[in-house]
Design a protein around this motif. Sequence first.
Motif, PDB file in Angstrom:
ATOM      1  N   MET A   1       5.570  -7.793 -14.339  1.00  0.00           N
ATOM      2  CA  MET A   1       6.650  -7.141 -13.613  1.00  0.00           C
ATOM      3  C   MET A   1       6.510  -7.430 -12.130  1.00  0.00           C
ATOM      4  N   SER A   2       7.602  -7.742 -11.509  1.00  0.00           N
ATOM      5  CA  SER A   2       7.509  -8.136 -10.106  1.00  0.00           C
ATOM      6  C   SER A   2       7.441  -6.922  -9.184  1.00  0.00           C
ATOM      7  N   ILE A   3       6.903  -7.179  -8.027  1.00  0.00           N
ATOM      8  CA  ILE A   3       6.764  -6.124  -7.014  1.00  0.00           C
ATOM      9  C   ILE A   3       7.380  -6.665  -5.732  1.00  0.00           C
ATOM     10  N   GLU A   4       8.235  -5.868  -5.129  1.00  0.00           N
ATOM     11  CA  GLU A   4       8.781  -6.301  -3.848  1.00  0.00           C
ATOM     12  C   GLU A   4       8.709  -5.158  -2.845  1.00  0.00           C
ATOM     13  N   VAL A   5       8.187  -5.426  -1.671  1.00  0.00           N
ATOM     14  CA  VAL A   5       8.230  -4.403  -0.626  1.00  0.00           C
ATOM     15  C   VAL A   5       9.019  -4.961   0.563  1.00  0.00           C
ATOM     16  N   LYS A   6       9.850  -4.091   1.122  1.00  0.00           N
ATOM     17  CA  LYS A   6      10.745  -4.530   2.195  1.00  0.00           C
ATOM     18  C   LYS A   6      10.626  -3.604   3.394  1.00  0.00           C
ATOM     19  N   ASN A   7      10.295  -4.177   4.523  1.00  0.00           N
ATOM     20  CA  ASN A   7      10.274  -3.453   5.803  1.00  0.00           C
ATOM     21  C   ASN A   7       9.530  -2.125   5.722  1.00  0.00           C
ATOM     22  N   LEU A   8       8.361  -2.189   5.111  1.00  0.00           N
ATOM     23  CA  LEU A   8       7.578  -0.973   4.882  1.00  0.00           C
ATOM     24  C   LEU A   8       6.935  -0.479   6.177  1.00  0.00           C
ATOM     25  N   ILE A   9       7.078   0.818   6.420  1.00  0.00           N
ATOM     26  CA  ILE A   9       6.418   1.438   7.582  1.00  0.00           C
ATOM     27  C   ILE A   9       5.703   2.697   7.121  1.00  0.00           C
ATOM     28  N   LYS A  10       4.440   2.822   7.502  1.00  0.00           N
ATOM     29  CA  LYS A  10       3.688   4.052   7.213  1.00  0.00           C
ATOM     30  C   LYS A  10       2.768   4.358   8.393  1.00  0.00           C
ATOM     31  N   ALA A  11       2.927   5.542   8.941  1.00  0.00           N
ATOM     32  CA  ALA A  11       2.073   5.936  10.067  1.00  0.00           C
ATOM     33  C   ALA A  11       1.184   7.096   9.649  1.00  0.00           C
ATOM     34  N   PHE A  12      -0.012   7.125  10.156  1.00  0.00           N
ATOM     35  CA  PHE A  12      -0.894   8.290  10.054  1.00  0.00           C
ATOM     36  C   PHE A  12      -1.167   8.753  11.477  1.00  0.00           C
ATOM     37  N   ASP A  13      -0.945  10.007  11.764  1.00  0.00           N
ATOM     38  CA  ASP A  13      -1.175  10.540  13.117  1.00  0.00           C
ATOM     39  C   ASP A  13      -0.546   9.635  14.186  1.00  0.00           C
ATOM     40  N   GLU A  14       0.735   9.346  14.023  1.00  0.00           N
ATOM     41  CA  GLU A  14       1.495   8.547  14.997  1.00  0.00           C
ATOM     42  C   GLU A  14       1.158   7.061  15.011  1.00  0.00           C
ATOM     43  N   LYS A  15       0.026   6.680  14.413  1.00  0.00           N
ATOM     44  CA  LYS A  15      -0.348   5.252  14.456  1.00  0.00           C
ATOM     45  C   LYS A  15       0.265   4.560  13.242  1.00  0.00           C
ATOM     46  N   LYS A  16       1.059   3.504  13.518  1.00  0.00           N
ATOM     47  CA  LYS A  16       1.673   2.779  12.407  1.00  0.00           C
ATOM     48  C   LYS A  16       0.632   1.863  11.760  1.00  0.00           C
ATOM     49  N   VAL A  17       0.107   2.310  10.648  1.00  0.00           N
ATOM     50  CA  VAL A  17      -0.912   1.525   9.942  1.00  0.00           C
ATOM     51  C   VAL A  17      -0.254   0.339   9.241  1.00  0.00           C
ATOM     52  N   ILE A  18       0.950   0.580   8.723  1.00  0.00           N
ATOM     53  CA  ILE A  18       1.762  -0.493   8.143  1.00  0.00           C
ATOM     54  C   ILE A  18       3.041  -0.531   8.965  1.00  0.00           C
TER      55      ILE A  18
END
Length: 240
Positions: A1-18
């Motif tokens: 099964m394919s996986i696609e991620v698009k324009n992913l953003i994830k921050a912890f404590d204001e810092k954008k880790v992704i």
Amino acid sequence: MSIEVKNLIKAFDEKKVINDVSFKVNDGETLAVVGFSGSGKSTILKLICGLITPDSGEIITSQGDIAMVFQYSALFDSLNVADNIAFALHERRDLRNKYSEDEIKNIVTEKLALVGLKGIEDKFPSELSGGMQKRVSFARAIVTEPNSILYDEPTSGLDPISSTLIEDYIVRLKEETHAASVVVTHQMSTITRTADRVIMLYDGKIVFEGTPDDMLKQDNDYTKQFVQASLEGPMKMMTE
Ligand SMILES: Nc1ncnc2c1ncn2[C@@H]1O[C@H](COP(=O)(O)OP(=O)(O)OP(=O)(O)O)[C@@H](O)[C@H]1O
Ligand SMILES: [Mg+2]
């Protein structure tokens, strides 16, 4: 099964880790994700399997099971090896009545043999070495015959022969199931043996994408620094 991620953003404590990461893994393809400690590799896997939610962006996976092999084995201390491996078969509503106890026993034996650990069904995690625990967690993840597998450092801390065993199994499983796989690793042998493509993360972004051969060409300052394990280069480690 394919996986696609698009324009992913994830921050912890204001810092954008992704920070705006996009990639696709096709059926039957293995993508290696590399990068220094803290670059967000485990976070990406947790986002894909839904353990954490992104701040924005999309994660598109086709139907089927996603399995995760965790960075730290995460076995249940109070369960023996057989019960750890069979956990999903006993606990998941959709699988609970699928197999008889005898069939489950056979599946456990078969998965243990695949990771080179025959006959340790009755042992408890505390009686195993770290590498053995890792291999048990691998057996546990594949017990549901998943269509998509996320491996978080599957070979770190293993001796070279055990690493080869796991690397071969990652490849075999991909060939048998045509699964889409993502392998987070620091180990060059794991990259070259298992991956069709590699992405490298730094400061929340993809700084390299290519084949393992491209990575070894060292014409990218980031991969060059990584492959040479150099302190000199565009990537700065926090050392204090
Ligand atoms: N639940 C959380 N809460 C706060 N910060 C987090 C959380 N999870 C991860 N982080 C932070 O996000 C960053 C990336 O963590 P992550 O575990 O994804 O790194 P990694 O690339 O897997 O590192 P390693 O190679 O050491 O496993 C780190 O700075 C970490 O402290
Ligand atoms: Mg990690």
